[in-house]
Design a protein around this motif. Structure first.
Motif, PDB file in Angstrom:
ATOM      1  N   PRO B 243      37.311   1.459  25.327  1.00  0.00           N
ATOM      2  CA  PRO B 243      38.284   2.294  26.056  1.00  0.00           C
ATOM      3  C   PRO B 243      38.039   3.786  25.929  1.00  0.00           C
ATOM      4  N   TRP B 244      37.340   4.211  24.893  1.00  0.00           N
ATOM      5  CA  TRP B 244      37.101   5.655  24.758  1.00  0.00           C
ATOM      6  C   TRP B 244      35.814   5.916  23.989  1.00  0.00           C
ATOM      7  N   LYS B 245      35.324   7.110  24.165  1.00  0.00           N
ATOM      8  CA  LYS B 245      34.205   7.638  23.365  1.00  0.00           C
ATOM      9  C   LYS B 245      34.417   9.141  23.311  1.00  0.00           C
ATOM     10  N   ILE B 246      33.877   9.730  22.281  1.00  0.00           N
ATOM     11  CA  ILE B 246      33.963  11.187  22.175  1.00  0.00           C
ATOM     12  C   ILE B 246      32.612  11.714  21.714  1.00  0.00           C
ATOM     13  N   CYS B 247      32.141  12.727  22.386  1.00  0.00           N
ATOM     14  CA  CYS B 247      30.894  13.359  21.970  1.00  0.00           C
ATOM     15  C   CYS B 247      31.173  14.152  20.680  1.00  0.00           C
ATOM     16  N   GLN B 248      30.319  13.974  19.703  1.00  0.00           N
ATOM     17  CA  GLN B 248      30.518  14.660  18.424  1.00  0.00           C
ATOM     18  C   GLN B 248      30.693  16.164  18.618  1.00  0.00           C
ATOM     19  N   PHE B 249      31.717  16.702  17.970  1.00  0.00           N
ATOM     20  CA  PHE B 249      31.855  18.159  17.979  1.00  0.00           C
ATOM     21  C   PHE B 249      32.218  18.618  16.586  1.00  0.00           C
ATOM     22  N   CYS B 250      32.129  19.903  16.379  1.00  0.00           N
ATOM     23  CA  CYS B 250      32.351  20.457  15.046  1.00  0.00           C
ATOM     24  C   CYS B 250      33.838  20.473  14.739  1.00  0.00           C
ATOM     25  N   SER B 251      34.231  19.746  13.745  1.00  0.00           N
ATOM     26  CA  SER B 251      35.634  19.669  13.387  1.00  0.00           C
ATOM     27  C   SER B 251      36.106  20.954  12.728  1.00  0.00           C
ATOM     28  N   THR B 252      37.364  21.304  12.972  1.00  0.00           N
ATOM     29  CA  THR B 252      37.912  22.484  12.295  1.00  0.00           C
ATOM     30  C   THR B 252      38.824  22.080  11.145  1.00  0.00           C
TER      31      THR B 252
END
Lengths: 104, 304
Positions: B243-252
Motif C-alpha cells: 500500500p505504500w513506499k517511501i523514498c529514503q530521506f534524511c530524518s530530522t
C-alpha cells in the motif's frame, strides 16, 4: 517489473546500498526554542537542539545580539556569532551548556 | 513574579507549521521524520499547527498493533514570560519521560539557557515517541508521559511536573527465533509476511490488483505508473501491491536515517530486511536507483 533479489543486511552494507549510520548520519533534531519580544511580537532568537545536546542557532536579530553582549552573556562568542549569522547554520554551543556557562 | 507554564500532549501525530506531517500511531518503528521544527512558532502552539488525536487519559485497545509499531508521541512546550521589571538568566534541564509502573522506559532531556529582559517570552518544544516492544509498551497497563523543567543554576526556571497517563492493552511482544530473522513469504491470507530484525512477524496487506501472472510468492518492483512499489503474487493467483513506499530521506528526529544513499539503478531489485533504525521495515532499491522503505504498519506521512 524488476525481479527482487533478497540479500542480507550485511550484503546491502557491503554493496553500499545503505550506510553505517551511527557515524555518518546527520544528527536528529529533538527540540527547538524561541525568544520573542512581547511588545513587537518579533522572534528575536531561534535555535534547534540536536540529539547530542548541541544547540544550533538558526536566527538571531541584531537587537538580541546587542542585548546578550550588553548583558555580558556569550561575550567571548559574539565574534563567532557574527560568522555564524553570515552563514547558514552552525553549532555554536558547547556540547554541554553548563560547560559554556563556566567559560563565560 | 515571572510566569512559567507548560503544555503537554500525548498524541498520535503532528502537523508542523512547515506543513510536514508525522504520524507515530500504528506506524513502523523509527521511520524517517520530516522537518518538524524549521517553520514558524508561537508560544501557544509551539512549532506545530495541528496535533492529531490526543489520547491522554484514555484507554487504547491497540487493536491490530504488532510489536514494532509506534503508539504515541509525547509533545511538550515549556514557557517563561517576563513582565515589567522582571528578567531571567539561568539554566534549566527540560525533561520528558515515558514511564510504566514507576519505571522509566524512555527519557529525552536537554539543557537550555534562558536569558531574557522584561516583556519577553521564551519557549522550547520537545518530543519523544514510544511504541510496542519489550522495552517500551510491553504489557497491558497504565503508561504515563512526564514532563518537567528543573532549575540547574541562576534564575529559578523550574516548572512543576506534568503527567499524562493512558491505559494501553498491548499485544504480545514475544520474539521468534533469531534464525528466522529476514524470512519473507506469502501467507495463505495473500499478505507478504516477514520476520523483522527484532524477530517479530509483520505482514504487509497488499492492494488486490486482480488476476496476476507468475506463481504464488513471486516478488518484484514495479515500473512505469507503479514505479518503485513492491508487488507479489498471492496464493489466490492475484497480484498484490504494497500500500505504500517511501523514498529514503534524511530524518530530522533522534536516531533517524541518513540522506538517501541512491546507489543507482544497477542495483534495482535488491531487497533486504532493515537492521538499523526501526529494524521493522523492508528496504529495497527501486527502478530509479533510490533506496525505498515499505512495511506492515501504516504510512506515517499522512494524518492518522
Amino acid at each position: 517489473m524488476i525481479p527482487v533479489k533478497i540479500i542480507s543486511f550485511e550484503e546491502a552494507l557491503k554493496q553500499g546500498l545503505t550506510k553505517v549510520e551511527q557515524e555518518k548520519r546527520g544528527l536528529g533534531v529533538v527540540a527547538a526554542g524561541c525568544v520573542m519580544n512581547k511588545k513587537t511580537g518579533e522572534i528575536v532568537q531561534k535555535s534547534i537542539v540536536k540529539d547530542d545536546g548541541t544547540h544550533e542557532l538558526v536566527h538571531m536579530t541584531d537587537e538580541r545580539k546587542k542585548f546578550l553582549k550588553d548583558a555580558g552573556v556569550y561575550e567571548e562568542h559574539l565574534e563567532q556569532f557574527g560568522k555564524i549569522l553570515g552563514e547558514k547554520k552552525e553549532v555554536f554551543f558547547a556540547k554541554n551548556n553548563l560547560k559554556l556557562k563556566q567559560q563565560v | 513574579m515571572v510566569s512559567k507554564s507548560m503544555c503537554s500532549w500525548m498524541v498520535e501525530g503532528v502537523k508542523a507549521t512547515t506543513g510536514n506531517i508525522m504520524t507515530f500511531y500504528k506506524t513502523n518503528f523509527n521511520m524517517p521524520v520530516p522537518d518538524l521544527f524549521s517553520g514558524c512558532s508561537n508560544c501557544d502552539c509551539g512549532f506545530m499547527c495541528l496535533r492529531y488525536c490526543d489520547i491522554g487519559w484514555t484507554s487504547q485497545g491497540l487493536t491490530g498493533f504488532y510489536p514494532g509499531y509506534e503508539v504515541a508521541l509525547q509533545d511538550t512546550i515549556f514557557r517563561w514570560e517576563t513582565c515589567g521589571g522582571e528578567s531571567l538568566d539561568g539554566y534549566t534541564c527540560l525533561c520528558q519521560k515515558w514511564c510504566r509502573s514507576g519505571c522509566v522506559m524512555g527519557t529525552n532531556a536537554t539543557y537550555a539557557h534562558i536569558v531574557q529582559p522584561e516583556y519577553y517570552w521564551s519557549w522550547y518544544e520537545l518530543m519523544q515517541n514510544t511504541g510496542v516492544a519489550g522495552w517500551e509498551i510491553c504489557c497491558t497497563g497504565t503508561y504515563c508521559a512526564l514532563s518537567c523543567a528543573t532549575c540547574v543554576s541562576g534564575s529559578d526556571l523550574s516548572i512543576s511536573a506534568c503527567t499524562i497517563c493512558t491505559d494501553f492493552a498491548a499485544p504480545s511482544v514475544s520474539q521468534c527465533s533469531s534464525t528466522l530473522r529476514g524470512s519473507i513469504w506469502v501467507g495463505a491470507d495473500n499478505g507478504l509476511h516477514y520476520i523483522n530484525s527484532n524477530c517479530w512477524e509483520h505482514v504487509i496487506t497488499g492492494c488486490d490488483c486482480g488476476a496476476g501472472f507468475g506463481s504464488c510468492g513471486a516478488l518484484w518492483i514495479g515500473t512505469g505508473t507503479d514505479a518503485n512499489y513492491l508487488f507479489w503474487v498471492g496464493c489466490d493467483g492475484h497480484t498484490y501491491r504494497a500500500p505504500w513506499k517511501i523514498c529514503q530521506f534524511c530524518s530530522t528526529f533522534s536516531n533517524g536515517a541518513p540522506v538517501n544513499p541512491a546507489p543507482g539503478a544497477g542495483y534495482a531489485g535488491s531487497l533486504w530486511m532493515d537492521c538499523q533504525f526501526g529494524y521493522t521495515h523492508l528496504a529495497y532499491i527501486g527502478c530509479d536507483g533510490n533506496k525505498y522503505l515499505a512495511g506492515g504498519a501504516n504510512y506515517p506521512y499522512v494524518a492518522p
